[in-house]
Each structure stands twice: as structure tokens, then as C-alpha cells.
Design an enzyme around this catalytic site. Structure first.
Site, PDB file in Angstrom:
ATOM      1  CG  ASP A 204      31.314  24.921  48.615  1.00  0.00           C
ATOM      2  OD1 ASP A 204      31.597  25.978  48.017  1.00  0.00           O
ATOM      3  OD2 ASP A 204      30.297  24.791  49.317  1.00  0.00           O
ATOM      4  CB  SER A 227      28.708  28.775  47.171  1.00  0.00           C
ATOM      5  OG  SER A 227      29.703  28.491  48.123  1.00  0.00           O
ATOM      6  CD  GLN A 277      32.764  28.807  45.828  1.00  0.00           C
ATOM      7  OE1 GLN A 277      33.365  29.478  46.658  1.00  0.00           O
ATOM      8  NE2 GLN A 277      32.233  27.625  46.106  1.00  0.00           N
TER       9      GLN A 277
END
Length: 284
Positions: A204, A227, A277
Site C-alpha cells: 500500500d 486508499s 487498488q
């Protein structure tokens, strides 16, 4: 074991079991306004894994970030034992703070099996030994502000070496593709669950920033970023304390959202994990 950023991260992942299917995690004592998404991903995966037979490793998870996490208070992880089948196990994890859901994760685990195999080829990239640590590159930047310098200089559990290079703030626009070598700053125990959790954590760190490359911006520009979701698939065994190449691209940005993909390879070209993502990239 000496006190390092890596050992402190491992301690964060050693969740406290407070009741059957309920675990408690904490955040590091850093001056940040919200919990790092990779931390919640890794802790939730650990919580789910603690309720599954060790002979069934996680092969995928899908997660949504619902609210910013408060780093000053613990996070409760409630695990729902959705299904235990003949070959697959399903778990759902809800992370809670201040009485509200901040994050959800659905994970699937599978008995190890053999079958058909193929994979995409790893792009050609220079060896990590010929590249410089990203942290040292950034610290040489004379335009780095003092408050940002302190943040960049802090000890980190992962070493990263970018093939194409990234900067803080605005930068020249270029295609939405990046290759980054990464590994932990220290050896890890022979526990595959820990290696998966740590790869979830680091996956991430740079992915959302890829969607800003074509626009000459970064997550430190005048852009609101967060995110929104995160999915990961584990294909083959790996070690997070050995060099891995994180190949990233962003095929689309629209509606104030950037979509990003990642493929993670070992040095010998073995594809070990894939990532996807979507994140908020809203001009301020």
C-alpha cells in the site's frame, strides 16, 4: 532481538486476542493524523489467519477503507468465520474504532494443491545493488522542507529502490508505470503468514502514487488522496526479506479516482503476488 523499525512492525502485527474471534491492534507512536492503510491491511489479515488452520494459507483478500483510522486508540478486529469448506476457508474481518466500522476485509484460504501453471514475464529491470536507497535519494534533495525531512529520515522497516525514481511534491509528468525493488531491513522468521502480512503492509505504500505520475503530481502535492479499496492475490511462496520487484501501473484515472495494478516478482522472475487498488485523487 534489537529494537528496530522492523521488530516494532512485527510487534504491531502480533495482535492481542481479547475474546474468541476478536483481536486488538495498536498503531505506532508517530505524529500522523490517520492510520496507514497498509497497517490495517496487515493486521486484519493476521486476525483472519489466526482463525484458520495453518495448513490453509491465504490466497487472496479484498478490502475496503471506510473511515480514516485514529492512530491514538486501539483498533478492534472482529472475525466472522464465514465458511470452512473441503478445500477453501472464508473469513470476513471488520475493524472498529469509536464504535464505527473503519475497514472491512474478506479473505480466502486454500489447502495447498497442484495444477495448471503459467505466469506473465517479469519486465527487464536493473539489479537492486546498482540502485540507491530511495530514502537516501530524497534526503539529498535541497528543496526538502525541515518537517518533511524528519518524516523521510525516520527509520523504516522496508528498504525500497526505485528503478525510475520518484520525488516529493510536483514532478515532471511521465507514463503511469513504475518498478520498485523492496525488502525488509533485516531477516524474518520462517513463518509464511508473517511474510504475507508484511507484503500486504508494503503493497500500500507506493501504489496509489502511480496514478499521479501522468499528471506531474505526487501524494505530497496539493491533492487529496486516500486508499478506497485494496485487493491482493498470493500466487506462490516468497520471502519478504529478499529482494522483490514491485511492478506498478495505472491504466485509468477518472471521477477523482485512480486505478492501480501491481505485480510482485522474485529476483528469478517468479510472479508471487498481484495487487489492485483504487484510490481517491482529488485536486484541492
Amino acid at each position: 532481538m534489537s529494537d528496530t523499525a522492523l521488530t516494532r512492525l512485527l510487534a504491531l502485527l502480533d495482535l492481542e486476542k481479547i475474546e474468541e474471534n476478536i483481536f486488538r491492534g495498536v498503531s505506532p507512536p508517530e505524529r500522523v493524523q490517520r492510520v496507514f492503510g497498509g497497517q490495517v491491511l496487515a493486521q486484519a489479515l493476521v486476525a483472519a489467519t489466526r482463525t484458520v488452520d495453518s495448513r490453509r494459507p491465504c490466497h487472496s483478500f479484498h478490502a475496503y477503507f471506510l473511515r480514516p483510522g485514529d492512530p491514538k486508540v486501539p483498533i478492534l478486529y472482529e472475525v466472522d468465520r464465514s465458511r470452512d469448506g473441503g478445500s477453501f476457508t472464508s473469513r470476513r474481518v471488520v475493524a472498529i474504532q469509536h464504535g464505527a466500522q473503519i475497514f472491512t476485509l474478506a479473505a480466502s484460504f486454500q489447502t495447498i494443491e497442484s495444477g495448471f501453471e503459467h505466469q506473465s514475464q517479469m519486465p527487464v529491470a536493473p539489479d537492486p545493488e546498482g540502485l540507491e536507497d530511495d530514502q537516501q535519494v530524497l534526503l539529498r534533495n535541497p528543496e526538502l522542507k525541515p518537517e518533511m525531512r524528519d518524516w523521510v529520515a525516520r527509520e523504516r522497516p522496508f528498504e525500497t529502490r526505485s528503478v525510475l525514481g520518484r520525488g516529493l511534491g510536483d514532478r515532471p509528468a511521465r507514463p503511469a508505470v513504475d518498478h520498485i525493488w523492496l525488502k525488509t531491513r533485516g531477516a524474518l522468521p520462517d513463518d509464511a503468514d508473517i511474510h504475507r502480512a508484511l507484503l500486504s503492509f508494503v503493497s500500500d505504500m507506493s501504489l496509489l502514487d502511480t496514478a499521479l505520475l501522468p499528471h506531474g503530481k505526487s501524494i505530497f502535492s496539493n491533492v487529496q488522496v486516500a486508499s478506497l479499496d485494496h485487493a491482493m492475490w498470493f500466487h506462490r511462496p516468497f520471502r519478504a526479506d529478499e529482494w522483490l520487484l514491485y511492478v506498478q501501473d495505472s491504466p485509468s484515472a477518472s471521477g477523482a479516482r485512480g486505478f492501480n495494478r501491481g505485480a510482485i516478482y522474485t529476483r528469478d522472475g517468479t510472479l508471487v503476488a498481484s495487487v489492485a487498488q483504487e484510490g481517491l485523487i482529488r485536486p484541492r
